[in-house]
Design a protein around this motif. Structure first.
Motif, PDB file in Angstrom:
ATOM      1  N   ASN A  41       0.817  -1.623   0.059  1.00  0.00           N
ATOM      2  CA  ASN A  41      -0.036   0.200   0.195  1.00  0.00           C
ATOM      3  C   ASN A  41       0.924   1.332  -0.181  1.00  0.00           C
ATOM      4  OD1 ASN A  41      -2.796  -0.123   0.216  1.00  0.00           O
ATOM      5  ND2 ASN A  41      -2.044  -2.004   1.180  1.00  0.00           N
ATOM      6  N   GLU A  42       2.082   1.177   0.400  1.00  0.00           N
ATOM      7  CA  GLU A  42       2.493   2.469  -0.131  1.00  0.00           C
ATOM      8  C   GLU A  42       3.194   2.636  -1.074  1.00  0.00           C
ATOM      9  OE1 GLU A  42       6.184   1.830   3.009  1.00  0.00           O
ATOM     10  OE2 GLU A  42       4.729   3.004   5.560  1.00  0.00           O
ATOM     11  N   TRP A  43       3.513   1.979  -1.848  1.00  0.00           N
ATOM     12  CA  TRP A  43       4.121   1.580  -3.182  1.00  0.00           C
ATOM     13  C   TRP A  43       2.954   2.439  -3.854  1.00  0.00           C
ATOM     14  CZ3 TRP A  43       1.514  -1.268  -7.148  1.00  0.00           C
ATOM     15  CH2 TRP A  43       2.690  -0.716  -8.777  1.00  0.00           C
ATOM     16  N   ALA A  44       1.644   1.663  -3.208  1.00  0.00           N
ATOM     17  CA  ALA A  44       0.175   1.796  -4.415  1.00  0.00           C
ATOM     18  C   ALA A  44       0.019   4.039  -3.966  1.00  0.00           C
ATOM     19  CB  ALA A  44      -0.756   1.257  -3.824  1.00  0.00           C
ATOM     20  N   THR A  45       0.185   4.131  -2.840  1.00  0.00           N
ATOM     21  CA  THR A  45      -0.310   5.653  -2.504  1.00  0.00           C
ATOM     22  C   THR A  45       1.392   6.686  -2.925  1.00  0.00           C
ATOM     23  OG1 THR A  45       0.239   5.092  -0.307  1.00  0.00           O
ATOM     24  CG2 THR A  45      -1.793   5.170  -1.063  1.00  0.00           C
ATOM     25  N   ASP A  46       2.381   6.009  -3.274  1.00  0.00           N
ATOM     26  CA  ASP A  46       3.329   6.471  -3.872  1.00  0.00           C
ATOM     27  C   ASP A  46       3.644   7.192  -1.960  1.00  0.00           C
ATOM     28  OD1 ASP A  46       5.306   6.781  -4.703  1.00  0.00           O
ATOM     29  OD2 ASP A  46       5.000   9.550  -5.692  1.00  0.00           O
ATOM     30  N   GLY A  47       3.752   6.334  -0.938  1.00  0.00           N
ATOM     31  CA  GLY A  47       4.374   7.546   0.288  1.00  0.00           C
ATOM     32  C   GLY A  47       3.533   8.017   0.860  1.00  0.00           C
ATOM     33  N   LEU A  48       2.358   7.966   0.573  1.00  0.00           N
ATOM     34  CA  LEU A  48       1.537   9.074   0.803  1.00  0.00           C
ATOM     35  C   LEU A  48       1.107   8.662   2.783  1.00  0.00           C
ATOM     36  CD1 LEU A  48       0.336  12.234   0.989  1.00  0.00           C
ATOM     37  CD2 LEU A  48      -2.070  10.530   0.017  1.00  0.00           C
ATOM     38  N   GLN A  49       1.376   9.575   3.447  1.00  0.00           N
ATOM     39  CA  GLN A  49       1.617   9.129   4.901  1.00  0.00           C
ATOM     40  C   GLN A  49      -0.190  10.602   5.345  1.00  0.00           C
ATOM     41  OE1 GLN A  49       1.615   6.429   6.379  1.00  0.00           O
ATOM     42  NE2 GLN A  49       2.200   5.547   4.454  1.00  0.00           N
ATOM     43  N   PRO A  50      -0.897   9.866   6.409  1.00  0.00           N
ATOM     44  CA  PRO A  50      -2.379  10.914   7.011  1.00  0.00           C
ATOM     45  C   PRO A  50      -0.830  11.768   7.814  1.00  0.00           C
ATOM     46  CG  PRO A  50      -2.888   8.941   7.424  1.00  0.00           C
ATOM     47  CD  PRO A  50      -1.751   8.616   6.779  1.00  0.00           C
ATOM     48  N   ASP A  51      -1.098  12.772   8.476  1.00  0.00           N
ATOM     49  CA  ASP A  51      -0.628  13.667   9.190  1.00  0.00           C
ATOM     50  C   ASP A  51      -1.264  12.987  10.812  1.00  0.00           C
ATOM     51  OD1 ASP A  51       0.806  15.253   7.710  1.00  0.00           O
ATOM     52  OD2 ASP A  51      -1.221  16.251   6.506  1.00  0.00           O
ATOM     53  N   LEU A  52      -2.087  12.958  11.218  1.00  0.00           N
ATOM     54  CA  LEU A  52      -3.095  12.504  12.157  1.00  0.00           C
ATOM     55  C   LEU A  52      -3.981  11.512  11.956  1.00  0.00           C
ATOM     56  CD1 LEU A  52      -3.206  12.259  15.142  1.00  0.00           C
ATOM     57  CD2 LEU A  52      -5.431  14.181  14.621  1.00  0.00           C
ATOM     58  N   THR A  53      -3.605  10.269  12.298  1.00  0.00           N
ATOM     59  CA  THR A  53      -4.982   9.044  12.114  1.00  0.00           C
ATOM     60  C   THR A  53      -5.915   8.705  14.051  1.00  0.00           C
ATOM     61  OG1 THR A  53      -3.783   7.825  11.031  1.00  0.00           O
ATOM     62  CG2 THR A  53      -5.548   6.823  12.030  1.00  0.00           C
TER      63      THR A  53
END
Length: 218
Positions: A124-136
Motif C-alpha cells: 500500500n505504500e507503493w500504491a500510494t507513493d508513500g502518502l501518509q496521514p498527518d494524523l490518524t
C-alpha cells in the motif's frame, strides 16, 4: 510530525461500527464553520473506479474472494484515491478527511487475513507513493459492540462486517499495535464515549495540529 503538503491529511480508522463516518462529519462541520476548505472521502471508493472496486470487494454475491485478491483490490482502489483525489486536494491546501486508509488494509488483510502486516503495508505504500496521514484518529471498538451498532435497525452487514467476532478481534488488536508503535501520529479514543465528547477531543487535537502547522487561519 512532518506536514507533507500545503494541506492537512487526517485518516479515521477503527473496526466496523466504531463511528468513523459520524466523527468525520462532525469534524468537517466544525472546520468548515471557520471557513476552512474540507474534503471528506472514503475507502474503498472516492473515485469512480474505486466505487466499482468497493462494490466488488464488499458486496455479497461476487463469489469467493481469496485474501490476496482482496488485498490487491483494496490497494488498487487506494492508488486511484491517493493519486486522483487526496494528493490534488492537499496540494490545493485543503484539509482531507478520509474514512479509512492504509491502516485498514494492514489490519484487515495483514492481520485478519493473515497475509502479514509488513507485506500489506509495503504494497500500500507503493500504491500510494508513500502518502501518509498527518494524523490518524483511531476509534477503538469492542467487536461485539461494533456488531450491535452496525446491525441496529436490521441494517445488513457487508462481506467483511459479517465475518466472525474473532476476525474483528484480530483487526482491533492490529489497529492498537499500529497506534502504539507511533503514538505521536495517532489519537486513540474509546468508541463507546458520547458522540459529542469524541468530537470535542478530536477537534482539540486537530486544532493543535493546525496551530503547529500554521494552517489554522481561514
Amino acid at each position: 510530525m512532518t506536514i507533507q503538503s500545503p494541506g492537512l491529511f487526517i485518516a479515521f480508522e477503527g473496526g466496523d461500527g466504531a463511528g468513523k463516518s459520524t466523527q468525520a462529519a462532525r469534524l468537517a462541520e466544525a472546520l468548515e464553520s471557520r471557513g476552512l476548505k474540507v474534503l471528506r472521502t472514503r475507502e474503498p471508493g472516492g473515485t469512480p473506479i474505486g466505487e466499482k472496486l468497493r462494490s466488488l470487494v464488499l458486496d455479497h454475491g461476487h463469489g469467493h474472494i481469496d485474501a490476496h485478491t482482496e488485498a490487491l483490490i483494496f490497494a488498487a482502489s487506494r492508488a486511484a484515491h491517493a493519486g486522483q483525489v487526496i494528493r490534488p486536494a492537499l496540494d490545493r491546501g485543503d484539509i482531507v478527511l478520509t474514512d479509512r486508509y492504509i491502516d485498514s488494509s494492514v489490519a484487515y488483510q495483514g492481520a485478519g487475513r493473515d497475509l502479514g502486516t509488513e507485506a500489506v503495508r509495503t504494497l500500500n505504500e507503493w500504491a500510494t507513493d508513500g502518502l501518509q496521514p498527518d494524523l490518524t484518529v483511531l476509534l477503538d471498538v469492542d467487536p461485539a459492540d461494533g456488531r450491535r451498532r452496525r446491525t441496529a435497525g436490521d441494517a445488513a452487514e457487508d462481506r467483511l462486517e459479517s465475518e466472525a467476532d474473532e476476525f474483528h478481534a484480530l483487526i482491533r488488536e492490529a489497529f492498537l499495535q499500529l497506534a502504539a508503535a507511533r503514538p505521536e501520529a495517532y489519537l486513540v479514543l474509546p468508541a463507546h464515549l458520547a458522540v459529542a465528547e469524541l468530537a470535542a477531543q478530536i477537534l482539540a487535537r486537530v486544532d493543535a495540529l493546525l496551530a503547529s502547522s500554521g494552517k489554522g487561519a481561514a
